[in-house]
Write a protein that holds these residues in place. Sequence first.
Motif, mmCIF file in Angstrom:
data_model
loop_
_atom_site.group_PDB
_atom_site.id
_atom_site.type_symbol
_atom_site.label_atom_id
_atom_site.label_comp_id
_atom_site.label_asym_id
_atom_site.label_seq_id
_atom_site.Cartn_x
_atom_site.Cartn_y
_atom_site.Cartn_z
ATOM 1 N N ILE A 62 0.522 -1.416 0.145
ATOM 2 C CA ILE A 62 0.066 0.222 -0.093
ATOM 3 C C ILE A 62 1.120 1.155 0.083
ATOM 4 N N HIS A 63 0.655 2.251 -0.859
ATOM 5 C CA HIS A 63 1.786 2.966 -1.861
ATOM 6 C C HIS A 63 1.285 4.288 -0.629
ATOM 7 N N ALA A 64 -0.134 4.718 -0.466
ATOM 8 C CA ALA A 64 -0.540 6.149 0.195
ATOM 9 C C ALA A 64 -1.822 5.454 0.186
ATOM 10 N N LEU A 65 -2.359 5.187 1.554
ATOM 11 C CA LEU A 65 -3.585 5.439 2.473
ATOM 12 C C LEU A 65 -4.275 6.421 3.721
ATOM 13 N N SER A 66 -4.804 7.488 3.207
ATOM 14 C CA SER A 66 -5.869 8.721 3.496
ATOM 15 C C SER A 66 -6.839 7.738 4.585
ATOM 16 N N MET A 67 -6.980 8.338 6.074
ATOM 17 C CA MET A 67 -8.241 7.669 6.762
ATOM 18 C C MET A 67 -9.026 8.776 7.544
ATOM 19 N N LYS A 68 -9.876 8.332 7.526
ATOM 20 C CA LYS A 68 -10.879 9.365 8.138
ATOM 21 C C LYS A 68 -10.659 7.557 9.812
ATOM 22 N N THR A 69 -11.148 7.607 10.266
ATOM 23 C CA THR A 69 -11.139 7.088 11.474
ATOM 24 C C THR A 69 -12.200 7.431 12.760
ATOM 25 N N LEU A 70 -13.109 7.006 12.988
ATOM 26 C CA LEU A 70 -14.287 7.341 13.865
ATOM 27 C C LEU A 70 -14.803 6.461 15.170
ATOM 28 N N THR A 71 -15.113 6.846 16.622
ATOM 29 C CA THR A 71 -16.257 5.862 17.008
ATOM 30 C C THR A 71 -17.407 4.939 16.534
ATOM 31 N N PRO A 72 -17.341 4.907 16.618
ATOM 32 C CA PRO A 72 -19.454 4.171 16.567
ATOM 33 C C PRO A 72 -20.526 5.312 16.817
ATOM 34 N N GLU A 73 -20.043 6.080 18.263
ATOM 35 C CA GLU A 73 -20.535 7.518 18.621
ATOM 36 C C GLU A 73 -20.521 8.454 17.760
ATOM 37 N N GLU A 74 -19.345 8.761 17.218
ATOM 38 C CA GLU A 74 -18.603 10.030 15.945
ATOM 39 C C GLU A 74 -20.046 9.685 14.754
ATOM 40 N N TRP A 75 -19.674 7.814 14.731
ATOM 41 C CA TRP A 75 -20.370 8.144 13.348
ATOM 42 C C TRP A 75 -21.856 7.928 13.404
ATOM 43 N N ALA A 76 -22.298 8.127 14.269
ATOM 44 C CA ALA A 76 -23.986 7.716 15.089
ATOM 45 C C ALA A 76 -24.951 9.649 14.320
ATOM 46 N N ASN A 77 -23.331 9.889 15.134
ATOM 47 C CA ASN A 77 -23.417 11.377 15.014
ATOM 48 C C ASN A 77 -23.092 12.770 13.787
ATOM 49 N N ARG A 78 -22.744 11.530 13.207
ATOM 50 C CA ARG A 78 -21.936 12.168 11.953
ATOM 51 C C ARG A 78 -22.182 13.443 11.424
ATOM 52 N N GLY A 79 -24.250 13.448 10.982
ATOM 53 C CA GLY A 79 -25.448 14.009 11.348
ATOM 54 C C GLY A 79 -24.685 14.825 9.558
#
Length: 79
Positions: A62-79
């Motif tokens: 894998i040469h390049a990986l951009s990621m967004k990491t969230l807890t389940p609570e953050e995911w549920a409240n992402r609006g």
Amino acid sequence: MVTPENIKGYIETGLPCEYVQVAGDGHHFEAVIVSVEFKGKNMVQQHQLVYKALGDRMKQEIHALSMKTLTPEEWANRG
């Protein structure tokens, strides 16, 4: 060549996840990862957990990986 599906499987195998989405062109990838393991950790620590799940693949495949990491609570409240 590594595919988004490969990376998704690697992450899900190495880290308990509620949701993983990976997109990419074979060289550059973007991932959204939701895991209870991220709770109480800062972004660097969260990314380190993902890198650990990917292991040596991060260096070799894998040469390049951009990621967004969230807890389940953050995911549920992402609006």
